[in-house]
Design a protein around this motif. Structure first.
Motif, PDB file in Angstrom:
ATOM      1  N   THR A   1       0.828  -1.205   0.000  1.00  0.00           N
ATOM      2  CA  THR A   1       0.000   0.000   0.000  1.00  0.00           C
ATOM      3  C   THR A   1       0.863   1.256   0.000  1.00  0.00           C
ATOM      4  O   THR A   1       0.552   2.219  -0.697  1.00  0.00           O
ATOM      5  CB  THR A   1      -0.948   0.018   1.213  1.00  0.00           C
ATOM      6  OG1 THR A   1      -1.640  -1.226   1.273  1.00  0.00           O
ATOM      7  CG2 THR A   1      -1.954   1.131   1.116  1.00  0.00           C
TER       8      THR A   1
ATOM      9  N   ASP B   1      -5.673   1.672  10.412  1.00  0.00           N
ATOM     10  CA  ASP B   1      -6.708   1.802  11.434  1.00  0.00           C
ATOM     11  C   ASP B   1      -6.369   0.958  12.649  1.00  0.00           C
ATOM     12  O   ASP B   1      -5.314   0.311  12.707  1.00  0.00           O
ATOM     13  CB  ASP B   1      -8.094   1.485  10.865  1.00  0.00           C
ATOM     14  CG  ASP B   1      -8.264   0.042  10.430  1.00  0.00           C
ATOM     15  OD1 ASP B   1      -7.511  -0.845  10.883  1.00  0.00           O
ATOM     16  OD2 ASP B   1      -9.182  -0.213   9.622  1.00  0.00           O
TER      17      ASP B   1
ATOM     18  N   SER C   1      -4.515  -1.199   6.317  1.00  0.00           N
ATOM     19  CA  SER C   1      -4.010  -0.008   5.626  1.00  0.00           C
ATOM     20  C   SER C   1      -5.099   0.591   4.744  1.00  0.00           C
ATOM     21  O   SER C   1      -5.873  -0.129   4.113  1.00  0.00           O
ATOM     22  CB  SER C   1      -2.807  -0.371   4.758  1.00  0.00           C
ATOM     23  OG  SER C   1      -1.741  -0.808   5.552  1.00  0.00           O
ATOM     24  N   HIS C   2      -5.119   1.928   4.702  1.00  0.00           N
ATOM     25  CA  HIS C   2      -6.057   2.658   3.861  1.00  0.00           C
ATOM     26  C   HIS C   2      -5.276   3.663   3.028  1.00  0.00           C
ATOM     27  O   HIS C   2      -4.436   4.388   3.549  1.00  0.00           O
ATOM     28  CB  HIS C   2      -7.091   3.399   4.717  1.00  0.00           C
ATOM     29  CG  HIS C   2      -7.930   2.483   5.537  1.00  0.00           C
ATOM     30  ND1 HIS C   2      -9.108   1.956   5.079  1.00  0.00           N
ATOM     31  CD2 HIS C   2      -7.745   1.983   6.781  1.00  0.00           C
ATOM     32  CE1 HIS C   2      -9.628   1.171   6.018  1.00  0.00           C
ATOM     33  NE2 HIS C   2      -8.816   1.166   7.062  1.00  0.00           N
TER      34      HIS C   2
ATOM     35  N   TRP D   1      -5.310   6.996   0.875  1.00  0.00           N
ATOM     36  CA  TRP D   1      -6.066   8.244   0.733  1.00  0.00           C
ATOM     37  C   TRP D   1      -5.430   9.067  -0.379  1.00  0.00           C
ATOM     38  O   TRP D   1      -4.239   9.376  -0.318  1.00  0.00           O
ATOM     39  CB  TRP D   1      -6.044   9.043   2.028  1.00  0.00           C
ATOM     40  CG  TRP D   1      -6.645   8.324   3.182  1.00  0.00           C
ATOM     41  CD1 TRP D   1      -5.999   7.498   4.058  1.00  0.00           C
ATOM     42  CD2 TRP D   1      -7.998   8.341   3.574  1.00  0.00           C
ATOM     43  NE1 TRP D   1      -6.870   7.002   4.981  1.00  0.00           N
ATOM     44  CE2 TRP D   1      -8.127   7.506   4.702  1.00  0.00           C
ATOM     45  CE3 TRP D   1      -9.141   8.974   3.085  1.00  0.00           C
ATOM     46  CZ2 TRP D   1      -9.328   7.295   5.346  1.00  0.00           C
ATOM     47  CZ3 TRP D   1     -10.339   8.770   3.749  1.00  0.00           C
ATOM     48  CH2 TRP D   1     -10.426   7.943   4.851  1.00  0.00           C
TER      49      TRP D   1
END
Length: 70
Positions: free
Chosen positions: A2, A23, A28-29, A31
């Motif tokens: 990521t 989080d 994993s995020h 953006w």
């Protein structure tokens, strides 16, 4: 992966920025922040081509717009 995707992402239409957060569950995020007026942000154009280039670059450790000078 990521983080590599965020590092490789470049919008073809603006000076976007990409970042990764995790989080509380460790997920994993990614953006992506596009400039105001960007056709990808407005939904006029898809983000898929830029994401595909970034994913390919992240997977192969290549710059999405050409070879890196190591």
């Amino acid at each position: 992966m990521t983080v590599a995707l965020a590092d490789a992402y470049e919008c073809g239409h603006c000076n976007s920025t990409a970042r990764v957060t995790k989080d509380e569950r460790g997920i994993s995020h990614l953006w992506i922040s596009h400039d105001d007026g960007c056709p990808v942000l407005a939904g006029t154009l898809p983000a898929a081509p830029d994401l595909a280039r970034a994913a390919d670059a992240a997977a192969s450790d290549q710059d999405p717009f050409g070879p890196k000078d190591h």
